[in-house]
Design an enzyme around this catalytic site. Structure first.
Site, PDB file in Angstrom:
ATOM      1  N   ASP A  99      28.430  49.016  42.513  1.00 50.57           N
ATOM      2  CA  ASP A  99      29.187  48.026  41.752  1.00 50.57           C
ATOM      3  C   ASP A  99      29.771  48.730  40.534  1.00 50.57           C
ATOM      4  OD1 ASP A  99      29.990  45.560  40.631  1.00 50.57           O
ATOM      5  OD2 ASP A  99      28.226  44.571  41.469  1.00 50.57           O
ATOM      6  N   ASP A 195      34.243  45.249  39.951  1.00 50.67           N
ATOM      7  CA  ASP A 195      34.032  43.997  39.215  1.00 50.67           C
ATOM      8  C   ASP A 195      35.339  43.588  38.521  1.00 50.67           C
ATOM      9  OD1 ASP A 195      31.818  42.193  38.203  1.00 50.67           O
ATOM     10  OD2 ASP A 195      32.631  42.866  36.287  1.00 50.67           O
ATOM     11  N   GLU A 254      36.562  42.615  43.498  1.00 52.78           N
ATOM     12  CA  GLU A 254      36.222  41.214  43.213  1.00 52.78           C
ATOM     13  C   GLU A 254      37.445  40.590  42.544  1.00 52.78           C
ATOM     14  OE1 GLU A 254      33.275  38.403  40.559  1.00 52.78           O
ATOM     15  OE2 GLU A 254      34.193  40.185  39.728  1.00 52.78           O
ATOM     16  N   HIS A 319      25.673  36.658  43.862  1.00 54.82           N
ATOM     17  CA  HIS A 319      24.851  36.498  42.658  1.00 54.82           C
ATOM     18  C   HIS A 319      25.487  35.603  41.598  1.00 54.82           C
ATOM     19  CE1 HIS A 319      27.838  39.449  41.761  1.00 54.82           C
ATOM     20  NE2 HIS A 319      27.540  39.375  40.498  1.00 54.82           N
ATOM     21  N   ASP A 320      26.668  35.073  41.877  1.00 53.91           N
ATOM     22  CA  ASP A 320      27.338  34.195  40.911  1.00 53.91           C
ATOM     23  C   ASP A 320      27.394  32.744  41.377  1.00 53.91           C
ATOM     24  OD1 ASP A 320      27.979  36.308  39.168  1.00 53.91           O
ATOM     25  OD2 ASP A 320      29.843  36.757  40.226  1.00 53.91           O
TER      26      ASP A 320
HETATM   27  C1  NOJ Z   1      31.773  39.294  37.863  1.00 51.90           C
HETATM   28  C2  NOJ Z   1      30.341  39.493  38.237  1.00 51.90           C
HETATM   29  O1  NOJ Z   1      30.176  39.160  39.592  1.00 51.90           O
HETATM   30  C3  NOJ Z   1      29.537  38.614  37.313  1.00 51.90           C
HETATM   31  O2  NOJ Z   1      28.186  38.573  37.681  1.00 51.90           O
HETATM   32  C4  NOJ Z   1      29.696  39.131  35.905  1.00 51.90           C
HETATM   33  O3  NOJ Z   1      29.029  38.252  35.008  1.00 51.90           O
HETATM   34  C5  NOJ Z   1      31.171  39.213  35.510  1.00 51.90           C
HETATM   35  N1  NOJ Z   1      31.986  39.790  36.544  1.00 51.90           N
HETATM   36  C6  NOJ Z   1      31.346  40.057  34.278  1.00 51.90           C
HETATM   37  O4  NOJ Z   1      31.092  41.405  34.600  1.00 51.90           O
END
Ligand code: NOJ
Length: 529
Positions: A99, A195, A254, A319-320
């Site tokens: 990541d 990210d 992402e 994870h989000d």
């Molecule tokens: C996206 C990530 O998936 C998330 O977990 C993170 O808080 C934000 N980007 C900031 O890096």
């Protein structure tokens, strides 16, 4: 399968390292713990691991605030452990995707410490400083600008104030960031998840964003000037040239505030290999679950990705997001989780399987004082944050679910005595067994990996589609209803044949020529010409 390409044809499993397996008994998952579970992952049949950030971090955003991009956080292990992980994974034919958090760093990163030390610092322009904040908002709440009393200016942060955004317009920053990729490529890393890549560049004049209706301050703006700037394209070309100078390396982005059209614009032979379009996980926290919505989302992404010649990715959980199993079911019944798993593994595109999804892990619920995640603290109880989907992996029914010998950083879900890898491995009717069978069917059935997608007319409450290559087609049918349903195929399309897999052992749909579905059943059947 000949010409198997791991990132296109394989299954990528996301390991949220701090919650996967604790090797040293400090309550946090780590690399030695992960290494000890590689045989399990290999048996599951996955092809690659995406590791959530493993770099040193003060954890303002649980690893997404990186204090050193070229090291391993001592709580997770050492660079030596990482090399061992790479070797052990490669020995089992498993690739490693890291990541890369390159939109921002931690405020404890040496670059930022130097940048903020004084206005004349050599690294002042490595971050985005301004005398006057514009109207941009941070995704986690409040203004995107933080006043720095010592130097009298404001710095930009699109997430927490401990995550200052770097200035990708600086040639030194660009070179330093590309060096980070080189560092991991040289170590043998197979790919990168980027990210919020489409936020790297901001409008050079820092113009205000136009306003719109929305819930939070961040949603009440059109993100015209704080992301998706044209300067990203030449950077992606440089990055791709760097990746292509090594054999079979991969990048997946992402996409922030994704749509299929936006996502494909960043992908191609001289851009990213792939990017998330998040077709089944809307960002407005509403997750519809009915065949017509899903069919509509599949059709939208198919037309856009096909027209652009870009390979899609499929995500049901990460994870989000609240976990898919819990989004679509109440209690412990896994029928809906089986359907979500079948979608993940039978649609056209690379499946990203989130740790624990294969055993239907549910989100934990926390009291307000237990919340750790910054947006959860800010918006509770309207939004409780992302801790829920990050609880420790449930390996067995021993104390702490076999994750650790000590109390973990987040509580284990109380259902672990019934829901674990150990209990499901022993049960041929479990979600884990179904997931294993699906992954192995996928691997053995080129039509399910590479075949085109075509929707099939189905009775109300049923979602059905064909995945096909000219020589071999399969039918995937899912009954969202609680009554039996049946499906006939237009003979011009083909004849329904053998059942290859059903979510309900002993399924009725054995009869060739017809597809019979029990309540909430998923069936995959052969189709002959
Ligand atoms: C996206 C990530 O998936 C998330 O977990 C993170 O808080 C934000 N980007 C900031 O890096």
């Amino acid at each position: 399968m000949n010409d198997f390409l791991w990132w296109r044809d394989g299954v990528i499993y996301q390991v949220y390292v701090r919650s996967f397996a604790d090797g040293n008994g400090d309550g946090l998952g780590d690399l030695p713990g992960l290494i000890s579970r590689l045989d399990y992952l290999s048996d599951l049949g996955i092809d690659a691991l995406w590791l959530s950030p493993i770099y040193p971090s003060p954890d303002a955003d649980f690893g997404y605030d990186v204090a050193d991009h070229a090291a391993v956080d001592p709580r997770y292990g050492t660079l030596g452990d990482f090399d061992r992980l790479l070797a052990e994974a490669h020995r089992r034919g498993i690739r490693i995707v890291l990541d890369m958090v390159m939109n921002h760093t931690s405020d404890q990163h040496p670059w930022f410490r130097e940048s903020r030390s004084n206005r004349g610092s050599a690294r002042r322009d490595w971050y985005i400083w301004s005398d006057r904040p514009n109207n941009w908002k941070a995704a986690f709440g409040g203004s995107a600008w933080e006043h720095d009393a010592a130097t009298g200016q404001y710095y930009l942060h699109l997430f927490t104030r401990q995550q200052p955004d770097v200035n990708w317009r600086s040639p030194e920053v660009r070179a330093a960031q590309l060096d980070v990729f080189r560092f991991w490529l040289e170590r043998g890393v197979d790919g990168f998840r980027l990210d919020v890549y489409n936020a790297y560049f901001k409008d050079a004049g820092l113009r205000d964003n136009p306003r719109k209706a929305g819930l939070r301050g961040f949603d009440r703006q059109h993100h015209l000037h704080d992301m998706d700037q044209p300067e990203m394209m030449p950077l992606l070309r440089d990055l791709r040239a760097l990746l292509d100078s090594y054999p079979e390396r991969y990048s997946v982005g992402e996409t922030y505030l994704a749509t299929p059209a936006k996502t494909v614009s960043y992908c191609g032979p001289d851009k990213l290999h792939a990017a998330f379009s998040f077709d089944f996980t809307r960002s407005d926290l509403v997750y519809p679950w009915n065949p017509s919505w899903i069919a509509h989302r599949i059709a939208a992404r198919e037309s856009v990705f096909n027209a652009a010649g870009v390979w899609p990715t499929t995500v049901m959980s990460n994870h989000d997001l609240p976990r898919a199993a819990g989004r679509y079911s109440r209690g412990e019944d896994d029928a809906a989780a089986r359907m979500a798993m079948a979608l993940l593994l039978a649609l056209r595109g690379t499946p990203f399987l989130y740790y624990g999804e294969e055993i239907g892990m549910r989100d934990i619920s926390l009291r307000r004082r237990e919340i750790l995640d910054p947006p959860g603290k800010k918006y509770w109880p309207v939004y409780k944050g992302r801790d829920g989907c990050r609880s420790p992996m449930q390996w067995d029914d021993s104390e702490h679910a076999g994750f650790s010998r000590t109390a973990p950083w987040l509580p284990v879900h109380p259902d672990f005595p019934r829901r674990s890898v150990a209990s499901q491995a022993a049960d041929p009717g479990s979600l884990l067994s179904f997931t294993r069978s699906l992954i192995s069917l996928r691997r053995a059935t080129p039509a399910l990996v590479k075949g085109d997608y075509a929707p099939v007319a189905a009775p109300r409450g049923v979602l059905a589609f064909l995945r096909g290559l000219p020589q071999r087609k399969v039918l995937v049918a899912m009954n969202f209803g609680r009554r039996e349903a049946a499906l006939d195929l237009d003979p011009a399309v083909g004849m329904i044949g053998r059942v290859l897999l059903s979510s309900q052992p002993g399924s009725k749909g054995m009869e060739a020529g017809r597809c019979e579905l029990g309540p909430l059943e998923v069936v995959i059947q052969e189709v002959t010409a």
